[in-house]
Write a protein that holds these residues in place. Structure first.
Motif, PDB file in Angstrom:
ATOM      1  N   CYS A 181      77.241 -25.967  96.370  1.00 44.52           N
ATOM      2  CA  CYS A 181      75.913 -26.294  95.824  1.00 44.52           C
ATOM      3  C   CYS A 181      75.510 -27.734  96.126  1.00 44.52           C
ATOM      4  O   CYS A 181      74.340 -28.016  96.356  1.00 44.52           O
ATOM      5  CB  CYS A 181      75.895 -26.044  94.315  1.00 44.52           C
ATOM      6  SG  CYS A 181      76.034 -24.304  93.884  1.00 44.52           S
TER       7      CYS A 181
ATOM      8  N   THR B 216      74.103 -29.501 100.473  1.00 43.50           N
ATOM      9  CA  THR B 216      72.834 -28.798 100.723  1.00 43.50           C
ATOM     10  C   THR B 216      72.554 -28.560 102.209  1.00 43.50           C
ATOM     11  O   THR B 216      71.840 -27.626 102.553  1.00 43.50           O
ATOM     12  CB  THR B 216      71.654 -29.565 100.097  1.00 43.50           C
ATOM     13  OG1 THR B 216      71.658 -30.913 100.580  1.00 43.50           O
ATOM     14  CG2 THR B 216      71.752 -29.560  98.582  1.00 43.50           C
TER      15      THR B 216
ATOM     16  N   GLY C  49      72.834 -33.775  93.451  1.00 49.98           N
ATOM     17  CA  GLY C  49      73.606 -32.722  92.793  1.00 49.98           C
ATOM     18  C   GLY C  49      73.946 -33.056  91.364  1.00 49.98           C
ATOM     19  O   GLY C  49      73.834 -32.206  90.464  1.00 49.98           O
TER      20      GLY C  49
ATOM     21  N   VAL D  97      70.550 -32.864  89.272  1.00 49.18           N
ATOM     22  CA  VAL D  97      70.007 -31.520  89.090  1.00 49.18           C
ATOM     23  C   VAL D  97      70.911 -30.696  88.188  1.00 49.18           C
ATOM     24  O   VAL D  97      70.441 -29.997  87.293  1.00 49.18           O
ATOM     25  CB  VAL D  97      69.789 -30.818  90.445  1.00 49.18           C
ATOM     26  CG1 VAL D  97      69.405 -29.361  90.249  1.00 49.18           C
ATOM     27  CG2 VAL D  97      68.700 -31.539  91.237  1.00 49.18           C
ATOM     28  N   SER D  98      72.230 -30.780  88.399  1.00 46.68           N
ATOM     29  CA  SER D  98      73.150 -29.970  87.599  1.00 46.68           C
ATOM     30  C   SER D  98      73.173 -30.404  86.139  1.00 46.68           C
ATOM     31  O   SER D  98      73.473 -29.596  85.256  1.00 46.68           O
ATOM     32  CB  SER D  98      74.562 -30.025  88.183  1.00 46.68           C
ATOM     33  OG  SER D  98      75.084 -31.335  88.137  1.00 46.68           O
TER      34      SER D  98
ATOM     35  N   LYS E 138      64.890 -26.714  86.574  1.00 46.50           N
ATOM     36  CA  LYS E 138      65.778 -27.288  87.590  1.00 46.50           C
ATOM     37  C   LYS E 138      67.206 -26.820  87.373  1.00 46.50           C
ATOM     38  O   LYS E 138      67.920 -26.456  88.302  1.00 46.50           O
ATOM     39  CB  LYS E 138      65.735 -28.822  87.535  1.00 46.50           C
ATOM     40  CG  LYS E 138      64.550 -29.439  88.223  1.00 46.50           C
ATOM     41  CD  LYS E 138      64.690 -30.944  88.241  1.00 46.50           C
ATOM     42  CE  LYS E 138      63.473 -31.604  88.860  1.00 46.50           C
ATOM     43  NZ  LYS E 138      63.590 -33.067  88.874  1.00 46.50           N
ATOM     44  N   LYS E 139      67.634 -26.859  86.118  1.00 46.83           N
ATOM     45  CA  LYS E 139      68.999 -26.459  85.807  1.00 46.83           C
ATOM     46  C   LYS E 139      69.218 -24.989  86.141  1.00 46.83           C
ATOM     47  O   LYS E 139      70.266 -24.604  86.666  1.00 46.83           O
ATOM     48  CB  LYS E 139      69.300 -26.717  84.337  1.00 46.83           C
ATOM     49  CG  LYS E 139      70.700 -26.299  83.938  1.00 46.83           C
ATOM     50  CD  LYS E 139      71.149 -26.965  82.679  1.00 46.83           C
ATOM     51  CE  LYS E 139      71.787 -28.283  83.012  1.00 46.83           C
ATOM     52  NZ  LYS E 139      72.412 -28.955  81.902  1.00 46.83           N
TER      53      LYS E 139
ATOM     54  N   TRP F  63      69.577 -24.451  89.902  1.00 46.76           N
ATOM     55  CA  TRP F  63      70.900 -24.885  90.334  1.00 46.76           C
ATOM     56  C   TRP F  63      71.960 -23.873  89.898  1.00 46.76           C
ATOM     57  O   TRP F  63      72.842 -23.504  90.688  1.00 46.76           O
ATOM     58  CB  TRP F  63      71.202 -26.268  89.752  1.00 46.76           C
ATOM     59  CG  TRP F  63      72.501 -26.825  90.238  1.00 46.76           C
ATOM     60  CD1 TRP F  63      72.708 -27.555  91.370  1.00 46.76           C
ATOM     61  CD2 TRP F  63      73.777 -26.691  89.615  1.00 46.76           C
ATOM     62  NE1 TRP F  63      74.048 -27.877  91.482  1.00 46.76           N
ATOM     63  CE2 TRP F  63      74.718 -27.365  90.422  1.00 46.76           C
ATOM     64  CE3 TRP F  63      74.208 -26.075  88.440  1.00 46.76           C
ATOM     65  CZ2 TRP F  63      76.057 -27.427  90.093  1.00 46.76           C
ATOM     66  CZ3 TRP F  63      75.558 -26.132  88.117  1.00 46.76           C
ATOM     67  CH2 TRP F  63      76.469 -26.806  88.954  1.00 46.76           C
TER      68      TRP F  63
ATOM     69  N   LYS G  96      71.920 -20.774  92.034  1.00 48.91           N
ATOM     70  CA  LYS G  96      72.537 -21.037  93.341  1.00 48.91           C
ATOM     71  C   LYS G  96      74.058 -21.005  93.227  1.00 48.91           C
ATOM     72  O   LYS G  96      74.752 -20.525  94.130  1.00 48.91           O
ATOM     73  CB  LYS G  96      72.061 -22.397  93.866  1.00 48.91           C
ATOM     74  CG  LYS G  96      72.600 -22.742  95.239  1.00 48.91           C
ATOM     75  CD  LYS G  96      72.063 -24.078  95.719  1.00 48.91           C
ATOM     76  CE  LYS G  96      72.656 -24.460  97.065  1.00 48.91           C
ATOM     77  NZ  LYS G  96      72.237 -25.799  97.503  1.00 48.91           N
TER      78      LYS G  96
END
Length: 200
Positions: A82, A85, A99, A102-103, A110-111, A114, A117
């Motif tokens: 993840c 990218t 990363g 976003v995580s 957004k979370k 992520w 994905k």
């Protein structure tokens, strides 16, 4: 990793390029202050093998080995995917910062993107039971969480999630189904935060 301070002298580490810092500060996904970015730059470089400028999956695993009591190998391989990218097999500093942000974002959309994905291991746009079970098992292994008890086994948890999330009963969870389900049941996001049972 957390907010750990690097033990390596700042003078021995490369300085963050002003251009890179400016790019990160204007990235909509990055919500760190310049000072936090500089601190993460030092931490990032403290984990690199000599002569390297990008993290390999091996170095990524070493970071997580120092954080969790269990075996993070399987989980970190998915996490690395993840973060990486551009798919070049490395995580550069920009990918690392984006990363992280976003995580750990407080913005649910957004979370969720992520998290989706992370669960969509083969990147085909849907999550299968096999993919979800694989991630659950990796998290349990990393955190030494018991694969039994109130939460049940990884397979039982996966079946429960699919019963709720898979609205069209096609055996796959699309992003729309994932998003709708996760808005009502935070378990799946809590798991990616490595907190299988946040009530305890």
């Amino acid at each position: 990793m957390g907010n750990a301070k690097s033990l390596i002298s700042k003078s021995k580490l490369r300085k963050l390029c002003p251009k890179t810092l400016a790019e990160l500060r204007t990235n909509a996904d990055v919500d760190f202050t310049p000072e936090e970015i500089e601190e993460w730059f030092r931490e990032y470089h403290s984990k690199l093998d000599k002569g390297r400028s990008k993290l390999t999956v091996k170095e990524f695993k070493e970071v997580y080995n120092s954080v969790f009591t269990g075996d993070p190998t399987s989980f970190v391989e998915q996490l690395f995917r993840c973060f990486d990218t551009n798919g070049d097999g490395f995580v550069d500093f920009k990918e690392f910062i984006v990363g992280l942000c976003v995580s750990a974002s407080d913005q649910l959309d957004k979370k969720l993107e992520w998290a989706f994905k992370m669960y969509d291991i083969d990147g085909n746009g849907t999550i299968s039971k096999e993919e979800m079970t694989s991630i659950f098992k990796a998290i349990f292994k990393m955190t030494n969480a018991r694969d039994t008890g109130e939460l049940g086994s990884a397979e039982e948890m996966c079946n429960n999630i699919f019963d709720t999330f898979d609205l069209n009963r096609d055996g796959q969870i699309s992003f729309d189904e994932f998003r709708q389900g996760a808005m009502n049941d935070k378990t799946i996001v809590n798991l990616l935060e490595c907190d299988p049972d946040p009530e305890i």
